[in-house]
Scaffold this motif. Structure first.
Motif, short mmCIF file in Angstrom:
data_model
loop_
_atom_site.label_atom_id
_atom_site.label_comp_id
_atom_site.label_asym_id
_atom_site.label_seq_id
_atom_site.Cartn_x
_atom_site.Cartn_y
_atom_site.Cartn_z
N ILE A 73 10.03 1.65 6.92
CA ILE A 73 9.73 2.05 8.30
C ILE A 73 8.24 2.34 8.46
CG2 ILE A 73 10.12 3.82 10.05
CD1 ILE A 73 13.00 4.07 9.00
N SER A 74 7.67 3.09 7.53
CA SER A 74 6.22 3.38 7.58
C SER A 74 5.41 2.10 7.49
CB SER A 74 5.84 4.33 6.44
OG SER A 74 6.47 5.57 6.56
N SER A 75 5.84 1.19 6.63
CA SER A 75 5.11 -0.07 6.45
C SER A 75 5.09 -0.88 7.74
CB SER A 75 5.75 -0.89 5.33
OG SER A 75 5.76 -0.19 4.12
N VAL A 76 6.25 -1.01 8.38
CA VAL A 76 6.34 -1.78 9.62
C VAL A 76 5.50 -1.12 10.72
CG1 VAL A 76 7.88 -2.54 11.47
CG2 VAL A 76 8.56 -2.80 9.07
N LEU A 77 5.59 0.19 10.83
CA LEU A 77 4.81 0.90 11.85
C LEU A 77 3.32 0.75 11.62
CD1 LEU A 77 6.84 4.22 12.27
CD2 LEU A 77 6.57 2.39 13.97
N ASN A 78 2.89 0.88 10.37
CA ASN A 78 1.46 0.78 10.08
C ASN A 78 0.95 -0.65 10.23
OD1 ASN A 78 1.17 3.52 9.58
ND2 ASN A 78 1.68 3.32 7.40
N GLY A 79 1.79 -1.63 9.89
CA GLY A 79 1.41 -3.02 10.12
C GLY A 79 1.25 -3.30 11.59
N TYR A 80 2.16 -2.78 12.40
CA TYR A 80 2.09 -2.96 13.86
C TYR A 80 0.83 -2.28 14.41
CZ TYR A 80 3.22 -2.57 18.80
OH TYR A 80 3.17 -2.64 20.16
N LYS A 81 0.55 -1.07 13.94
CA LYS A 81 -0.65 -0.36 14.40
C LYS A 81 -1.92 -1.15 14.06
CE LYS A 81 1.17 4.36 13.93
NZ LYS A 81 1.10 5.59 13.10
N SER A 82 -1.95 -1.71 12.86
CA SER A 82 -3.13 -2.46 12.44
C SER A 82 -3.35 -3.68 13.33
CB SER A 82 -2.98 -2.89 10.98
OG SER A 82 -4.14 -3.54 10.52
N ASN A 83 -2.28 -4.42 13.60
CA ASN A 83 -2.40 -5.60 14.46
C ASN A 83 -2.77 -5.22 15.88
OD1 ASN A 83 -1.89 -7.52 12.48
ND2 ASN A 83 0.32 -7.54 12.86
N SER A 84 -2.20 -4.12 16.38
CA SER A 84 -2.52 -3.67 17.74
C SER A 84 -3.99 -3.27 17.85
CB SER A 84 -1.63 -2.49 18.13
OG SER A 84 -0.27 -2.86 18.14
N TYR A 85 -4.46 -2.57 16.83
CA TYR A 85 -5.86 -2.17 16.80
C TYR A 85 -6.78 -3.39 16.80
CZ TYR A 85 -10.26 -0.20 15.09
OH TYR A 85 -11.59 0.14 14.95
N ALA A 86 -6.43 -4.38 15.96
CA ALA A 86 -7.26 -5.58 15.85
C ALA A 86 -7.30 -6.36 17.16
CB ALA A 86 -6.74 -6.47 14.73
N GLU A 87 -6.18 -6.40 17.85
CA GLU A 87 -6.11 -7.13 19.11
C GLU A 87 -7.05 -6.52 20.15
OE1 GLU A 87 -2.63 -8.72 22.20
OE2 GLU A 87 -2.09 -7.67 20.35
N SER B 110 0.82 -1.21 0.00
CA SER B 110 0.00 0.00 0.00
C SER B 110 0.86 1.26 0.00
CB SER B 110 -0.94 0.00 1.21
OG SER B 110 -1.79 -1.13 1.20
N GLU B 111 1.94 1.25 0.77
CA GLU B 111 2.86 2.39 0.78
C GLU B 111 3.47 2.60 -0.61
OE1 GLU B 111 3.94 4.71 2.99
OE2 GLU B 111 2.44 4.08 4.44
N LYS B 112 3.85 1.51 -1.25
CA LYS B 112 4.43 1.62 -2.59
C LYS B 112 3.40 2.16 -3.57
CE LYS B 112 7.03 -0.95 -6.06
NZ LYS B 112 7.61 -2.26 -6.47
N GLN B 113 2.15 1.72 -3.41
CA GLN B 113 1.07 2.18 -4.28
C GLN B 113 0.78 3.66 -4.05
OE1 GLN B 113 -1.80 -0.87 -5.35
NE2 GLN B 113 -3.38 0.41 -4.41
N LYS B 114 0.83 4.08 -2.79
CA LYS B 114 0.49 5.45 -2.42
C LYS B 114 1.63 6.42 -2.71
CE LYS B 114 -0.94 8.14 1.63
NZ LYS B 114 -1.21 8.08 3.10
N GLU B 115 2.87 6.01 -2.38
CA GLU B 115 4.01 6.92 -2.47
C GLU B 115 4.89 6.70 -3.69
OE1 GLU B 115 4.17 9.32 -0.41
OE2 GLU B 115 2.71 8.65 1.09
N GLY B 116 4.68 5.59 -4.40
CA GLY B 116 5.50 5.31 -5.58
C GLY B 116 6.81 4.63 -5.27
N LYS B 117 7.04 4.30 -3.99
CA LYS B 117 8.27 3.60 -3.61
C LYS B 117 8.03 2.86 -2.30
CE LYS B 117 10.14 7.75 -1.34
NZ LYS B 117 11.28 8.69 -1.28
#
Length: 295
Positions: free
Chosen positions: A265-279, A254-261
């Motif tokens: 770091i953003s990917s790992v942080l956002n993945g962690y946030k998503s899992n934390s939210y789901a928990e 998604s980051e690559k799709q949104k930012e073109g690269k």
């Protein structure tokens, strides 16, 4: 190129939809597609969509990893590392629900990595894969013939049938689910893994959420709409399990799709946030595994 428009919701049969989101196919065609939402049951699906004769061209990409096994680029290399872990987890899951083992059918088996692990663990294999290239790789990987469609396994019975990120691709949704259930043993287990459109990463990335993956993904499930589909087909949901690695992988895409690269770091942080939210909020992980048996 031919398109088809669904006039009825595939789950509840109602005819009232509203536009939910316009999403671009950044992977292949660069076309835009509309995702609609049923006003009755909230099921989301791509509509209109390429018909069965036209959809093939939207898979013509070396980056489509479930067909090509490519290790090109950091995202695909990460995918391969994680896949070795998740494959073991999948085998553990099927053994837990069917300790006697027996026959397993993997519908949409891709390049056969999961089936090869099942064979090593003592299962009898059947795989179905419509893509010719992936089917050839799967046959070599497993040492077994791989079928092209359900007609080739008609009359057989299976202890477990799995669909790992496959159901969202199937044009004939209800007919396929019905046929798969008919192939289950009386106490057989149906395991379906799909992206979750209610996940935190889906809400964050919106139209850039890579798991919408239009038009290859025809349906965009949530926990509620999957429960409705299983109930429609008289299946009892036994458990719902997270695929926690998917939050990171989908965030990378998604980051690559949104930012073109790729932005690790953003990917790992956002993945962690998503899992934390789901928990903390009702198991709404980026992808979910639904385990069901006959009522």
């Amino acid at each position: 190129m031919s398109y088809e428009r669904l006039e009825q919701c595939p789950i509840c049969g109602k005819e009232e939809f509203k536009n939910f989101l316009v999403v671009n196919d950044n992977a292949v065609s660069k076309e835009s597609f509309v995702i609609v939402e049923c006003e009755n049951c909230s099921f989301k699906f791509t509509n209109p969509r390429p018909d069965t004769e036209s959809i093939g061209k939207y898979y013509e990409s070396e980056e489509y990893i479930s067909h090509s096994n490519t290790k090109s680029g950091i995202i695909n290399r990460a995918y391969h590392v994680v896949r070795s872990i998740t494959t073991k987890q999948k085998v553990e899951l099927i053994n837990r629900h069917s300790p006697a083992k027996g026959a397993i059918l993997d519908f949409g088996c891709g390049t056969g990595v999961f089936l090869a692990a099942c064979k090593k663990d003592g299962w009898n294999l059947r795989g179905i894969e419509p893509n010719a290239g992936a089917r050839d790789v799967a046959s070599k990987e497993t040492g077994e013939p791989i079928a092209t469609d359900l007609g080739e396994v008609a009359g057989e019975k299976f202890a477990v049938i799995t669909l790992w990120h496959v159901l969202e691709h199937i044009h004939t949704l209800n007919d396929t689910v019905e046929k798969l259930i008919s192939l289950l043993q009386e106490d057989g287990t149906l395991i379906i893994a799909v992206p979750n459109a209610d996940s935190h990463d889906a809400q964050q990335y919106k139209a850039d959420w890579a798991a919408y993956d239009v038009p290859r993904h025809l349906y965009h499930f949530t926990q509620d709409t999957m429960k409705r589909l299983l109930k429609k087909h008289k299946m009892k949901l036994e458990e719902t399990l997270p695929m926690k690695f998917d939050a990171y992988y989908v965030s990378m895409l998604s980051e690559k799709q949104k930012e073109g690269k790729t932005k690790m770091i953003s990917s790992v942080l956002n993945g962690y946030k998503s899992n934390s939210y789901a928990e903390k909020n009702g198991n709404d992980y980026s992808s979910l595994i639904f385990v069901a048996k006959r009522k």
